[in-house]
Design a protein around this motif. Structure first.
Motif: not given
Ligand code: GDP
Length: 478
Positions: A428-445
């Protein structure tokens, strides 16, 4: 909620035509295959003079799992072990090497098949079960489906490479699951290997090995040369003794699906790890929203077996559909019950999916915090450079109040990947992306599972949002 006329007739043990007639009397024209709503069904049930029993999810789950086992009924059972670690550090090689220590398999002489898990019997007669899909993706995927199958994690670290990104991920996944870790320092046959460096690096992740005064077992091995495999097994048995693993073998079986697939000619096949009770040919079961009757059981040597007790993985034939890895597997008393539960679960699953598409796991976590049911806000942090990562971690650690603290499950340099997303989903965590993006698989998931990934470029904004989240006041991103 709806039900077909036929199903309603089945449940009342009445003939379908009688139900159709009764419906007509009530002014509803429906054929046997049509669905009617719950209110209409209730009227029909009353007409027949039957009792109405509305089943809740809790009734179903409690009813099917049965009583907890009494202390005295528990017999020692083998440990279930998952191997994790960085890519190329030797997880697969170690699994293969450990498989070859099986004395029972050698006698049986069958051909080894990959069924997702295997059990070895060692020289002493003790048994150990290994999950045959190395890595933390499968581990966390299963855990996010509510299945805690692993008793012990073996963390493989190559002695010539040391702790790498996925090693840290694995450590954090194991810690989040509260599963004890045994370290296998691998490739000690290599001239450039440096086991002591690995032990020192482990300190940074609060894993203190025995030679350094801690309680983490670390064994120096070579999967290639098969060096010290016996010591590794010994460590597993020692750790498992401390865990006092026990299960009642004398009851209807319950377990977890490790792997499932549709095979041409064989139909749906699932590898099931029995957790308590003994699974037998002919048993009727529910697995996720599927059900079936055990037609045959096959072990990893390709041999048919009649019975499977606790911690034994077996391939089961006789399912009506393929369940998912991590689904439960529960033997029930008769077919009508199995059908009823599977159908009920199929319905609630669809309802849940609909609900999940609108509400993220973070939102549910925030609700819990607001209601005082949770005192930790779990976060995963990814950043472009080590410096900002450290700055974010230390500011978030300072933010805690008596009521709520942040719990940093994982912090690493690099883009948001699938491992981060599964970890976030299962906790149930949130992900903090600092100056980075998510890769496409992670984004879809993340989209599919409603995991909240938040992008930042200013530390102040991270702190602000986390403060808001800790008071349950963060507004959703969608
Ligand atoms: P995985 O990605 O963690 O599953 O790693 P693999 O088991 O595929 O191993 C990666 C590479 O390391 C392969 O080329 C293996 O042959 C090699 N390897 C694995 N264990 C050892 C070992 O103990 N010693 C040496 N020298 N090489 C090893």
């Amino acid at each position: 909620e709806t039900i077909t006329v036929q199903e309603l007739a089945n449940r009342m043990a009445e003939r379908g035509v009688e139900v159709v007639k009764t419906l007509m009397k009530l002014g509803v024209m429906a054929t046997i295959n049509q669905t009617i709503d719950a209110d209409t069904a209730e009227l029909v049930i009353e007409e027949f003079g039957h009792k109405i029993k509305r089943v809740t999810a809790a009734d179903v789950e409690i009813g099917m799992r049965g009583e907890d086992d009494e202390e005295g009924s528990l017999k020692p059972r083998p440990p279930v072990v998952t191997i994790m670690g960085h890519v190329d550090h030797g997880k697969t090689s170690l699994l293969d090497a450990l498989r070859s220590t099986d004395v029972a398999g050698r006698e049986a002489g069958g051909i080894t098949q990959h069924i997702g898990a295997y059990q070895v019997t060692v020289e002493s007669g003790d048994k150990v079960t290994f999950i045959d899909t190395p890595g933390h993706a499968a581990f966390t995927e299963m855990r996010s489906r509510g299945a805690n199958v692993t008793d012990i994690v073996i963390l493989v670290v190559a002695a010539d490479d040391g702790i790498m990104e996925q090693t840290v991920e694995a450590i954090n996944h194991a810690k989040a699951a509260e599963v004890p870790i045994i370290v296998a320092i691998n490739k000690i046959d290599r001239p450039d290997s440096d086991p002591n460096r690995v032990k020192t690096e482990l300190l940074q992740h609060e894993l203190v090995v025995e030679d350094m005064g801690g309680d983490i077992l670390a064994i120096e091995v070579s999967a290639k040369e098969r060096t010290n495999l016996d010591k590794l097994i010994e460590a597993i048995l020692l750790q498992s003794e401390l865990l006092e693993l026990g299960a009642n073998p004398d009851r209807a079986a319950q377990g977890v699906v490790i792997e499932a697939k549709l095979e041409r000619g064989r139909g749906p096949v699932a590898t099931v790890l029995v957790q308590r009770g003994t699974l037998k040919i002919g048993d009727i079961f529910v697995s996720g929203s599927e059900w079936g009757r055990v037609r045959a059981m096959i072990n990893e040597h390709g041999k048919s077996i009649e019975e499977a007790g606790p911690a034994l993985p077996v391939e089961v034939l006789g399912l009506n559909g393929a369940p998912l890895a991590g689904d439960d597997f529960i033997v029930v008393e008769h077919e009508a019950r199995a059908r009823e539960i599977a159908e009920f679960r199929g319905q609630t699953k669809r309802e849940k999916e609909m609900a999940a598409s609108g509400r993220g796991t973070l939102e549910q976590m925030l609700d819990k915090i607001k209601e005082g049911e949770a005192s930790e806000l779990p976060v995963v942090i990814k950043s472009d450079v080590q410096g900002s990562l450290e700055a974010i971690v230390s500011s978030l650690e300072k933010l805690g109040t008596d009521e709520v603290k942040t719990r940093i499950l994982h912090a690493g340099v690099g883009g948001v990947n699938e491992s981060d997303t599964t970890l976030a989903r299962s906790t149930g965590a949130m992900i903090i992306a600092f100056n980075v993006r998510a890769n496409p698989q992670a984004r879809d998931m993340a989209r599919r599972d409603a995991v909240d990934i938040r992008y930042y470029s200013i530390i102040y904004n991270v702190v602000d949002d986390i403060k808001a989240a800790m008071s349950g006041m963060l507004s959703p991103t969608q």
